[in-house]
Design a protein around this motif. Structure first.
Motif, PDB file in Angstrom:
ATOM      1  N   THR A   1       0.801  -1.230   0.000  1.00 12.26           N
ATOM      2  CA  THR A   1       0.000   0.000   0.000  1.00 12.26           C
ATOM      3  C   THR A   1       0.830   1.275   0.000  1.00 12.26           C
ATOM      4  O   THR A   1       0.304   2.362  -0.281  1.00 12.26           O
ATOM      5  CB  THR A   1      -0.914   0.041   1.234  1.00 12.26           C
ATOM      6  N   ASN A   2       2.125   1.195   0.321  1.00 13.48           N
ATOM      7  CA  ASN A   2       2.980   2.370   0.512  1.00 13.48           C
ATOM      8  C   ASN A   2       2.418   3.297   1.581  1.00 13.48           C
ATOM      9  O   ASN A   2       2.505   4.514   1.480  1.00 13.48           O
ATOM     10  CB  ASN A   2       3.180   3.149  -0.798  1.00 13.48           C
ATOM     11  N   LEU A   3       1.821   2.707   2.625  1.00 12.07           N
ATOM     12  CA  LEU A   3       1.244   3.480   3.717  1.00 12.07           C
ATOM     13  C   LEU A   3       1.829   3.012   5.048  1.00 12.07           C
ATOM     14  O   LEU A   3       1.967   1.816   5.281  1.00 12.07           O
ATOM     15  CB  LEU A   3      -0.283   3.328   3.745  1.00 12.07           C
TER      16      LEU A   3
ATOM     17  N   PRO B   1       5.930  10.796  -1.030  1.00  8.66           N
ATOM     18  CA  PRO B   1       7.335  10.390  -0.980  1.00  8.66           C
ATOM     19  C   PRO B   1       7.699   9.659   0.308  1.00  8.66           C
ATOM     20  O   PRO B   1       8.768   9.061   0.397  1.00  8.66           O
ATOM     21  CB  PRO B   1       8.087  11.726  -1.071  1.00  8.66           C
ATOM     22  N   SER B   2       6.799   9.675   1.312  1.00  9.78           N
ATOM     23  CA  SER B   2       7.137   9.131   2.629  1.00  9.78           C
ATOM     24  C   SER B   2       6.229   8.001   3.096  1.00  9.78           C
ATOM     25  O   SER B   2       6.614   7.230   3.966  1.00  9.78           O
ATOM     26  CB  SER B   2       7.070  10.255   3.674  1.00  9.78           C
ATOM     27  N   GLY B   3       5.011   7.920   2.557  1.00  6.21           N
ATOM     28  CA  GLY B   3       4.036   6.961   3.056  1.00  6.21           C
ATOM     29  C   GLY B   3       3.357   7.400   4.338  1.00  6.21           C
ATOM     30  O   GLY B   3       2.603   6.636   4.945  1.00  6.21           O
ATOM     31  N   ASN B   4       3.607   8.651   4.751  1.00  6.42           N
ATOM     32  CA  ASN B   4       3.031   9.171   5.994  1.00  6.42           C
ATOM     33  C   ASN B   4       1.601   9.653   5.759  1.00  6.42           C
ATOM     34  O   ASN B   4       1.357  10.547   4.946  1.00  6.42           O
ATOM     35  CB  ASN B   4       3.869  10.336   6.529  1.00  6.42           C
ATOM     36  N   ILE B   5       0.663   9.102   6.516  1.00  6.24           N
ATOM     37  CA  ILE B   5      -0.747   9.414   6.290  1.00  6.24           C
ATOM     38  C   ILE B   5      -1.086  10.828   6.744  1.00  6.24           C
ATOM     39  O   ILE B   5      -2.078  11.404   6.283  1.00  6.24           O
ATOM     40  CB  ILE B   5      -1.643   8.356   6.967  1.00  6.24           C
ATOM     41  N   HIS B   6      -0.247  11.444   7.588  1.00  6.12           N
ATOM     42  CA  HIS B   6      -0.554  12.822   7.979  1.00  6.12           C
ATOM     43  C   HIS B   6      -0.412  13.787   6.802  1.00  6.12           C
ATOM     44  O   HIS B   6      -0.839  14.949   6.910  1.00  6.12           O
ATOM     45  CB  HIS B   6       0.287  13.274   9.185  1.00  6.12           C
ATOM     46  N   GLY B   7       0.134  13.342   5.696  1.00  5.37           N
ATOM     47  CA  GLY B   7       0.191  14.148   4.482  1.00  5.37           C
ATOM     48  C   GLY B   7      -0.923  13.825   3.495  1.00  5.37           C
ATOM     49  O   GLY B   7      -0.875  14.269   2.342  1.00  5.37           O
ATOM     50  N   MET B   8      -1.957  13.091   3.946  1.00  7.29           N
ATOM     51  CA  MET B   8      -3.008  12.616   3.046  1.00  7.29           C
ATOM     52  C   MET B   8      -4.438  12.953   3.451  1.00  7.29           C
ATOM     53  O   MET B   8      -5.359  12.606   2.718  1.00  7.29           O
ATOM     54  CB  MET B   8      -2.900  11.088   2.910  1.00  7.29           C
ATOM     55  N   PRO B   9      -4.695  13.606   4.598  1.00  8.27           N
ATOM     56  CA  PRO B   9      -6.087  13.697   5.058  1.00  8.27           C
ATOM     57  C   PRO B   9      -7.030  14.454   4.142  1.00  8.27           C
ATOM     58  O   PRO B   9      -8.200  14.081   4.034  1.00  8.27           O
ATOM     59  CB  PRO B   9      -5.967  14.388   6.426  1.00  8.27           C
TER      60      PRO B   9
ATOM     61  N   GLY C   1     -12.135  11.818  -1.219  1.00  9.60           N
ATOM     62  CA  GLY C   1     -12.377  10.544  -1.884  1.00  9.60           C
ATOM     63  C   GLY C   1     -11.221   9.922  -2.618  1.00  9.60           C
ATOM     64  O   GLY C   1     -11.412   8.919  -3.317  1.00  9.60           O
ATOM     65  N   LEU C   2     -10.002  10.447  -2.451  1.00  8.75           N
ATOM     66  CA  LEU C   2      -8.846   9.889  -3.142  1.00  8.75           C
ATOM     67  C   LEU C   2      -7.931   9.175  -2.160  1.00  8.75           C
ATOM     68  O   LEU C   2      -7.597   9.719  -1.102  1.00  8.75           O
ATOM     69  CB  LEU C   2      -8.059  10.989  -3.860  1.00  8.75           C
ATOM     70  N   GLY C   3      -7.518   7.963  -2.518  1.00 10.14           N
ATOM     71  CA  GLY C   3      -6.600   7.223  -1.666  1.00 10.14           C
ATOM     72  C   GLY C   3      -7.136   5.853  -1.320  1.00 10.14           C
ATOM     73  O   GLY C   3      -8.098   5.356  -1.911  1.00 10.14           O
ATOM     74  N   HIS C   4      -6.493   5.223  -0.346  1.00  2.00           N
ATOM     75  CA  HIS C   4      -6.866   3.875   0.057  1.00  2.00           C
ATOM     76  C   HIS C   4      -8.288   3.866   0.613  1.00  2.00           C
ATOM     77  O   HIS C   4      -8.681   4.756   1.375  1.00  2.00           O
ATOM     78  CB  HIS C   4      -5.888   3.368   1.119  1.00  2.00           C
ATOM     79  N   GLU C   5      -9.064   2.846   0.257  1.00  2.00           N
ATOM     80  CA  GLU C   5     -10.477   2.812   0.648  1.00  2.00           C
ATOM     81  C   GLU C   5     -10.675   2.791   2.159  1.00  2.00           C
ATOM     82  O   GLU C   5     -11.699   3.256   2.662  1.00  2.00           O
ATOM     83  CB  GLU C   5     -11.178   1.619   0.014  1.00  2.00           C
ATOM     84  N   GLN C   6      -9.709   2.254   2.908  1.00  2.00           N
ATOM     85  CA  GLN C   6      -9.852   2.273   4.368  1.00  2.00           C
ATOM     86  C   GLN C   6      -9.828   3.703   4.906  1.00  2.00           C
ATOM     87  O   GLN C   6     -10.446   4.002   5.932  1.00  2.00           O
ATOM     88  CB  GLN C   6      -8.747   1.447   5.030  1.00  2.00           C
ATOM     89  N   LEU C   7      -9.129   4.597   4.219  1.00  2.00           N
ATOM     90  CA  LEU C   7      -9.056   5.988   4.645  1.00  2.00           C
ATOM     91  C   LEU C   7     -10.208   6.812   4.080  1.00  2.00           C
ATOM     92  O   LEU C   7     -10.734   7.698   4.754  1.00  2.00           O
ATOM     93  CB  LEU C   7      -7.719   6.603   4.221  1.00  2.00           C
ATOM     94  N   THR C   8     -10.603   6.533   2.860  1.00  2.00           N
ATOM     95  CA  THR C   8     -11.674   7.318   2.238  1.00  2.00           C
ATOM     96  C   THR C   8     -13.049   6.937   2.765  1.00  2.00           C
ATOM     97  O   THR C   8     -13.989   7.729   2.685  1.00  2.00           O
ATOM     98  CB  THR C   8     -11.672   7.148   0.707  1.00  2.00           C
ATOM     99  N   ASN C   9     -13.181   5.717   3.321  1.00  2.00           N
ATOM    100  CA  ASN C   9     -14.497   5.208   3.685  1.00  2.00           C
ATOM    101  C   ASN C   9     -14.756   5.211   5.189  1.00  2.00           C
ATOM    102  O   ASN C   9     -15.618   4.484   5.679  1.00  2.00           O
ATOM    103  CB  ASN C   9     -14.671   3.787   3.131  1.00  2.00           C
ATOM    104  N   ILE C  10     -14.029   6.035   5.951  1.00  2.00           N
ATOM    105  CA  ILE C  10     -14.297   6.162   7.384  1.00  2.00           C
ATOM    106  C   ILE C  10     -15.755   6.578   7.589  1.00  2.00           C
ATOM    107  O   ILE C  10     -16.265   7.447   6.892  1.00  2.00           O
ATOM    108  CB  ILE C  10     -13.345   7.200   8.015  1.00  2.00           C
ATOM    109  N   ARG C  11     -16.425   5.963   8.524  1.00  2.00           N
ATOM    110  CA  ARG C  11     -17.843   6.170   8.822  1.00  2.00           C
ATOM    111  C   ARG C  11     -18.755   5.658   7.702  1.00  2.00           C
ATOM    112  O   ARG C  11     -19.951   5.915   7.686  1.00  2.00           O
ATOM    113  CB  ARG C  11     -18.169   7.645   9.118  1.00  2.00           C
ATOM    114  N   GLY C  12     -18.160   4.934   6.730  1.00  2.00           N
ATOM    115  CA  GLY C  12     -18.974   4.246   5.734  1.00  2.00           C
ATOM    116  C   GLY C  12     -19.483   5.082   4.593  1.00  2.00           C
ATOM    117  O   GLY C  12     -20.411   4.664   3.886  1.00  2.00           O
ATOM    118  N   TYR C  13     -18.872   6.233   4.354  1.00  2.00           N
ATOM    119  CA  TYR C  13     -19.304   7.037   3.207  1.00  2.00           C
ATOM    120  C   TYR C  13     -18.131   7.858   2.666  1.00  2.00           C
ATOM    121  O   TYR C  13     -17.148   8.099   3.363  1.00  2.00           O
ATOM    122  CB  TYR C  13     -20.473   7.954   3.583  1.00  2.00           C
TER     123      TYR C  13
END
Length: 302
Positions: free
Chosen positions: A64-66, A135-143, A149-161
């Motif tokens: 996942t590079n995460l 460049p780092s895989g750090n999720i604090h650079g992705m919120p 709606g862009l990124g890994h589905e586990q992050l985009t789908n928090i609370r199911g939507y």
């Protein structure tokens, strides 16, 4: 001034990046007197305690590079549920971080209650990377990317939507360190950015006025969340952050921004993140966070 019922939620998260210490941020902000500062303004404060954070080894998953995907997902799910709960009760959610990955959960909990949530992202960084561009895989650079709606589905789908926020409802203030992939995404999605270039040319008062007009024109948004990363401010004022970038917003400009946002009456929730006491000097960064929270919630000199 309207009196608020403020619910403080601490999120001692340091797994969205690889530099330890930011998990102590909520404690440092509490120690700097945030509850007393808010109560002195006549608001009612309930400290909801801290979201429980799991353990992680800090490694990056090769597929996942995460970094620390599961623990970040679990924490943001729990935070989203708590934020939704206190907002449903009519309280003002005030979230204390912790690294900026927690915004995935904060936005999930708030946006669930609104059709068109607006977001003011006060930060040196755009935080719109994905696993493909980071460049780092750090999720604090992705919120932000995850929240629209862009990124890994586990992050985009928090609370199911998904998505939580529309790109056109986002305003970034203070940007001065933007990765190439983020730059392309900003242009592609038409995201409103006030970089330090615009701040220097226009001045903070004009930037905030323009941002408010943009978010509220033609009823674009029905609520506005403030996500303030202390590294948005110049590191001479906030040395205790993990990714400092010189040439940032001044202490006084930041107070002006908070005062103008308070006077406009548009902020319905807020989070203050990336306070790292290990890197700080005598808790200066937490003191700044508390002072800015005071201005946001109506503190005046006279």
């Amino acid at each position: 001034m309207n009196k608020l019922n403020v619910s403080i939620i601490g999120v001692p998260m340091d797994h969205g990046q690889n530099r330890r210490g930011v998990d102590m941020g909520p404690s440092a902000i509490r120690y700097a007197g945030v509850v007393e500062r808010i109560e002195a303004l006549g608001h009612t404060v309930t400290d909801e305690g801290d979201i429980q954070i799991g353990h992680a080894d800090g490694s990056i998953d090769t597929e996942t590079n995460l970094r620390n995907l599961k623990v970040v997902t679990d924490a943001t799910e729990a935070l989203g549920a708590k934020v939704f709960e206190v907002a449903e009760a009519g309280n003002f959610p005030l979230v204390l971080g912790g690294d900026h990955s927690i915004a995935i959960g904060t936005l999930a909990g708030i946006s669930e209650r609104h059709e068109n949530l607006g977001v003011i992202w006060y930060d040196a960084h755009a935080d719109m990377n994905t696993s493909d561009t980071s460049p780092s895989g750090n999720i604090h650079g992705m919120p932000l990317a995850a929240s629209f709606g862009l990124g890994h589905e586990q992050l985009t789908n928090i609370r199911g939507y998904s998505p939580k926020v529309k790109p056109e409802n986002i305003v970034i203030i203070g940007a001065r360190s933007v990765d190439p992939g983020e730059r392309e995404l900003i242009k592609e999605r038409g995201i409103r950015v006030y970089s330090m270039h615009e701040l220097d040319k226009m001045g903070m008062d004009a930037v905030i006025d323009d941002a408010i007009h943009y978010l509220k024109e033609e009823r674009r948004t029905d609520a506005v969340h403030l996500s303030l990363d202390l590294d948005g401010i110049d590191p001479m004022y906030t040395p205790g952050v993990g990714t400092p970038v010189p040439g940032g917003i001044t202490y006084r400009e930041s107070h002006l921004a908070m005062e103008l946002l308070h006077d406009a009456g548009i902020i319905t929730s807020a989070e203050f993140v990336e306070v790292n006491p290990i890197l700080d000097e005598k808790n200066r960064t937490a003191d700044v966070a508390v002072a800015l929270i005071g201005s946001l919630l109506g503190e005046k000199l006279l």
